[in-house]
Motif scaffolding. Structure first.
Motif, PDB file in Angstrom:
ATOM      1  N   PRO A  42      26.236 -18.164  24.327  1.00 54.57           N
ATOM      2  CA  PRO A  42      25.822 -16.809  23.933  1.00 54.57           C
ATOM      3  C   PRO A  42      24.849 -16.783  22.755  1.00 54.57           C
ATOM      4  CG  PRO A  42      28.175 -16.881  24.359  1.00 54.57           C
ATOM      5  CD  PRO A  42      27.703 -18.299  24.369  1.00 54.57           C
ATOM      6  N   PRO A  43      25.074 -17.546  21.670  1.00 54.98           N
ATOM      7  CA  PRO A  43      24.072 -17.552  20.599  1.00 54.98           C
ATOM      8  C   PRO A  43      22.708 -18.060  21.051  1.00 54.98           C
ATOM      9  CG  PRO A  43      26.135 -18.508  19.826  1.00 54.98           C
ATOM     10  CD  PRO A  43      26.256 -18.341  21.299  1.00 54.98           C
ATOM     11  N   ALA A  44      22.702 -19.043  21.954  1.00 57.38           N
ATOM     12  CA  ALA A  44      21.427 -19.542  22.455  1.00 57.38           C
ATOM     13  C   ALA A  44      20.688 -18.455  23.240  1.00 57.38           C
ATOM     14  CB  ALA A  44      21.658 -20.764  23.332  1.00 57.38           C
ATOM     15  N   VAL A  45      21.423 -17.690  24.030  1.00 58.85           N
ATOM     16  CA  VAL A  45      20.821 -16.584  24.771  1.00 58.85           C
ATOM     17  C   VAL A  45      20.306 -15.510  23.811  1.00 58.85           C
ATOM     18  CG1 VAL A  45      21.275 -14.728  26.420  1.00 58.85           C
ATOM     19  CG2 VAL A  45      22.219 -17.018  26.822  1.00 58.85           C
ATOM     20  N   PHE A  46      21.090 -15.242  22.762  1.00 57.52           N
ATOM     21  CA  PHE A  46      20.662 -14.276  21.749  1.00 57.52           C
ATOM     22  C   PHE A  46      19.358 -14.714  21.093  1.00 57.52           C
ATOM     23  CE2 PHE A  46      20.544 -13.356  17.188  1.00 57.52           C
ATOM     24  CZ  PHE A  46      20.499 -11.961  17.207  1.00 57.52           C
ATOM     25  N   ALA A  47      19.277 -16.002  20.727  1.00 61.31           N
ATOM     26  CA  ALA A  47      18.060 -16.513  20.091  1.00 61.31           C
ATOM     27  C   ALA A  47      16.867 -16.412  21.028  1.00 61.31           C
ATOM     28  CB  ALA A  47      18.266 -17.965  19.657  1.00 61.31           C
ATOM     29  N   ALA A  48      17.093 -16.707  22.309  1.00 61.73           N
ATOM     30  CA  ALA A  48      15.997 -16.695  23.275  1.00 61.73           C
ATOM     31  C   ALA A  48      15.480 -15.292  23.555  1.00 61.73           C
ATOM     32  CB  ALA A  48      16.452 -17.341  24.579  1.00 61.73           C
ATOM     33  N   THR A  49      16.309 -14.286  23.345  1.00 57.99           N
ATOM     34  CA  THR A  49      15.905 -12.919  23.674  1.00 57.99           C
ATOM     35  C   THR A  49      15.531 -12.085  22.456  1.00 57.99           C
ATOM     36  OG1 THR A  49      18.248 -12.257  23.652  1.00 57.99           O
ATOM     37  CG2 THR A  49      17.271 -12.862  25.789  1.00 57.99           C
ATOM     38  N   GLN A  50      16.050 -12.429  21.274  1.00 62.10           N
ATOM     39  CA  GLN A  50      15.862 -11.593  20.107  1.00 62.10           C
ATOM     40  C   GLN A  50      14.968 -12.199  19.027  1.00 62.10           C
ATOM     41  OE1 GLN A  50      17.016  -8.480  20.199  1.00 62.10           O
ATOM     42  NE2 GLN A  50      17.872  -8.957  22.221  1.00 62.10           N
ATOM     43  N   MET A  51      14.759 -13.514  19.038  1.00 62.83           N
ATOM     44  CA  MET A  51      13.946 -14.166  18.012  1.00 62.83           C
ATOM     45  C   MET A  51      12.589 -14.498  18.599  1.00 62.83           C
ATOM     46  SD  MET A  51      16.753 -16.668  16.215  1.00 62.83           S
ATOM     47  CE  MET A  51      18.222 -15.980  15.450  1.00 62.83           C
ATOM     48  N   SER A  52      11.538 -13.982  17.974  1.00 56.79           N
ATOM     49  CA  SER A  52      10.199 -14.047  18.563  1.00 56.79           C
ATOM     50  C   SER A  52       9.711 -15.483  18.738  1.00 56.79           C
ATOM     51  CB  SER A  52       9.213 -13.267  17.699  1.00 56.79           C
ATOM     52  OG  SER A  52       9.189 -13.781  16.375  1.00 56.79           O
ATOM     53  N   HIS A  53       9.883 -16.352  17.723  1.00 55.79           N
ATOM     54  CA  HIS A  53       9.339 -17.700  17.856  1.00 55.79           C
ATOM     55  C   HIS A  53      10.140 -18.522  18.857  1.00 55.79           C
ATOM     56  CE1 HIS A  53      12.594 -19.097  15.232  1.00 55.79           C
ATOM     57  NE2 HIS A  53      12.245 -20.325  15.528  1.00 55.79           N
ATOM     58  N   VAL A  54      11.447 -18.240  18.996  1.00 56.98           N
ATOM     59  CA  VAL A  54      12.238 -18.918  20.033  1.00 56.98           C
ATOM     60  C   VAL A  54      11.825 -18.419  21.403  1.00 56.98           C
ATOM     61  CG1 VAL A  54      14.570 -19.323  20.930  1.00 56.98           C
ATOM     62  CG2 VAL A  54      14.173 -19.300  18.464  1.00 56.98           C
ATOM     63  N   ARG A  55      11.566 -17.129  21.502  1.00 56.80           N
ATOM     64  CA  ARG A  55      11.117 -16.558  22.769  1.00 56.80           C
ATOM     65  C   ARG A  55       9.767 -17.138  23.173  1.00 56.80           C
ATOM     66  NH1 ARG A  55      12.176 -11.755  21.401  1.00 56.80           N
ATOM     67  NH2 ARG A  55      10.085 -11.068  20.810  1.00 56.80           N
ATOM     68  N   THR A  56       8.897 -17.370  22.194  1.00 59.06           N
ATOM     69  CA  THR A  56       7.599 -17.991  22.486  1.00 59.06           C
ATOM     70  C   THR A  56       7.776 -19.411  23.004  1.00 59.06           C
ATOM     71  OG1 THR A  56       6.515 -16.667  20.783  1.00 59.06           O
ATOM     72  CG2 THR A  56       5.385 -18.671  21.498  1.00 59.06           C
ATOM     73  N   ARG A  57       8.716 -20.151  22.413  1.00 58.30           N
ATOM     74  CA  ARG A  57       8.957 -21.517  22.872  1.00 58.30           C
ATOM     75  C   ARG A  57       9.508 -21.537  24.295  1.00 58.30           C
ATOM     76  NH1 ARG A  57      11.542 -24.410  17.450  1.00 58.30           N
ATOM     77  NH2 ARG A  57       9.581 -24.439  16.246  1.00 58.30           N
ATOM     78  N   ILE A  58      10.338 -20.556  24.619  1.00 59.22           N
ATOM     79  CA  ILE A  58      10.849 -20.467  25.992  1.00 59.22           C
ATOM     80  C   ILE A  58       9.696 -20.199  26.959  1.00 59.22           C
ATOM     81  CG2 ILE A  58      12.331 -19.175  27.556  1.00 59.22           C
ATOM     82  CD1 ILE A  58      13.933 -20.837  25.659  1.00 59.22           C
ATOM     83  N   THR A  59       8.800 -19.282  26.577  1.00 63.79           N
ATOM     84  CA  THR A  59       7.637 -18.973  27.411  1.00 63.79           C
ATOM     85  C   THR A  59       6.762 -20.200  27.609  1.00 63.79           C
ATOM     86  OG1 THR A  59       7.631 -16.683  26.631  1.00 63.79           O
ATOM     87  CG2 THR A  59       5.611 -17.506  27.635  1.00 63.79           C
ATOM     88  N   CYS A  60       6.519 -20.943  26.527  1.00 61.33           N
ATOM     89  CA  CYS A  60       5.686 -22.147  26.621  1.00 61.33           C
ATOM     90  C   CYS A  60       6.373 -23.244  27.427  1.00 61.33           C
ATOM     91  CB  CYS A  60       5.358 -22.662  25.221  1.00 61.33           C
ATOM     92  SG  CYS A  60       4.325 -21.547  24.256  1.00 61.33           S
TER      93      CYS A  60
END
Length: 463
Positions: free
Chosen positions: A272-290
């Motif tokens: 759950p924290p990993a999912v939260f980071a991937a959806t709510q933290m911009s730089h983590v979300r960018t890394r997921i996109t990349c």
């Protein structure tokens, strides 16, 4: 007074000396090839690097012969070779940046200086730490020190943020990543804590979906570790460090109890924290996109680092472009976060797999020491340190090759950075001490206590 009956064993110091010389020859030879590849001449500081490397390995050899004569003869040669290969690649990146008019944030000279400091601390540890069990006396001190170090970047005056993560401190112009030192402190704490409570934690609780869960009263330690990991994730926005610390605790917990359910619980708690980071933290979300699609037109500008890293890997092919003949200047942070890409470009797939084999052998030696030690504290400490190294290699290489999203961890001994290199040399010293304890000749205690060992009541209480 204790009467000791000992049995002969082979220290294998000559093998270690030969392997250390081989590591220096390969590392310094690679450094020379970088100069030939970039400028068609030998590097101006080749002699200094060669002499410096020989002096360092001589000091290491003497220290091991003096204080840890039965240590594993392979650990230090691997570490020395990885360190010299790191210096080589940093010099290659630095030279390429100079040629194409780019600013370089790291240099081989600075990395060698950090290597000297790391070796000095490694030797000091071998000299001062005569028995690894002494570390168990500082179990709770290590916990406090690890917690302070982990949260130190949150202090407003000295904490600093880089690439979206607040995991650095800056004092008097010098930067340091305290999480690197905190992982050693937490490994000592986890080993001391778990070995004292392994029987309680191993007791079976309720059975859910075929898995024996621990008792509810035993969830306290894992909740505290989870809380620290979440604090790092939320306040320092660093998913990689958070995963490293929580993974370290869960794996050491599994080693201590031999219960697979702890691994399942750890994975479920971290999801759950990993999912939260991937959806709510911009730089983590960018890394997921990349990670998912770095080469598309709309993502390319924000994913330039991973895209250029992939081009570097492709340019290397099977056997590489040759040392000093790649284009690491095209990759942002090629000397640190993406040094594996720089290495693979110049050494090819063959060199990349050889590098991974060195890490695999180093981790295997740590596990071998863990298996050979007769006390549970040493087993957990060696296993934990070996796991941390394996996890860092997997996360870094996996991020560069798009197996997993990028994180902020560094490749041990290879990547530029003083805090990482010095702390990994300390880990190497601890592993040497642990392997010495694992390989020492069998000794039987007739009466009394072993000199230098902690006082014990009855038989050794650590299984």
């Amino acid at each position: 007074m204790a009467t000791i009956v000992s049995y002969t064993a082979r220290p294998r110091r000559l093998i270690q000396a030969l392997l250390l010389l081989l590591a220096v020859a390969v590392g310094v030879g690679a450094y020379a090839l970088v100069g030939l590849g970039r400028f068609d001449e030998l590097p101006a500081k080749l002699l200094q690097v060669g002499i410096g490397a020989l002096v360092l390995v001589a000091v290491l050899q003497i220290a091991v012969m003096w204080r840890a004569p039965y240590a594993d003869p392979v650990i230090l040669p691997i570490v020395v070779l990885l360190n010299l290969l790191g210096v080589t690649m940093i010099e290659s990146v630095h030279a390429a940046n100079e040629i194409y008019g780019l600013r370089s944030s790291a240099s081989a000279d600075r990395q060698m200086l950090w290597a000297v400091i790391g070796v000095v601390l490694c030797v000091a540890l071998l000299v001062l730490l005569r028995d690894h069990r002494w570390l168990r006396r500082y179990t709770w001190i290590s916990a406090v020190a690890g917690g302070v170090l982990l949260l130190l970047p949150l202090v407003p005056v000295i904490g600093s943020a880089r690439n979206g993560s607040k995991i650095w401190i800056s004092v008097a112009g010098f930067s340091f990543q305290p999480a690197e030192l905190a992982k050693i402190a937490f490994a000592v704490f986890f080993a001391g804590y778990l070995v004292a409570r392994r029987d309680t934690l191993a007791l079976a609780g309720p059975k859910v979906l075929g898995i024996h869960l621990p008792r509810w009263s035993d969830f306290g330690p894992i909740l505290v570790a989870w809380g620290f990991a979440m604090a790092v994730l939320v306040f320092e926005t660093d998913l990689g460090t958070s995963l490293m610390f929580f993974g370290l605790f869960v794996v050491m917990l599994y080693v201590a109890t031999d219960r697979l359910s702890w691994l399942v619980i750890g994975a479920v708690m971290f999801l759950p924290p990993a999912v939260f980071a991937a959806t709510q933290m911009s730089h983590v979300r960018t890394r997921i996109t990349c990670w998912l699609d770095p080469l598309s037109g709309e993502n390319y500008s924000s994913c330039e680092q991973i895209s250029q890293g992939l081009f570097g890997l492709a340019n290397g092919g099977l056997v590489g472009t040759g040392l000093g003949e790649g284009r690491p200047d095209m990759v942002p942070h090629a000397e640190s976060d993406f040094i594996f890409s720089s290495f693979a470009e110049e050494m090819g797939m063959v060199g990349a797999f050889a590098l991974l084999l060195l890490y695999l052998l180093l981790v295997q030696r740590a596990i071998r020491a863990a298996v050979g030690i007769s006390d549970g504290f040493g087993t957990l400490l060696a296993g934990g340190l070996g796991f941390v190294m394996a996890l860092q290699v997997f996360v870094v290489v996996g991020g560069v090759t798009r197996v997993i999203p990028l994180t902020g961890l560094t490749l041990p001994f290879l990547a530029a950075g003083g805090s990482s290199l010095v702390c990994n040399w300390i880990i190497a010293g601890i592993l040497v001490r642990l392997s010495d304890a694992a390989r020492r000749p069998a000794a039987r205690q007739v009466e009394g206590t072993l000199p230098g060992s902690p006082a014990r009541s009855g038989q050794e209480a650590i299984a």
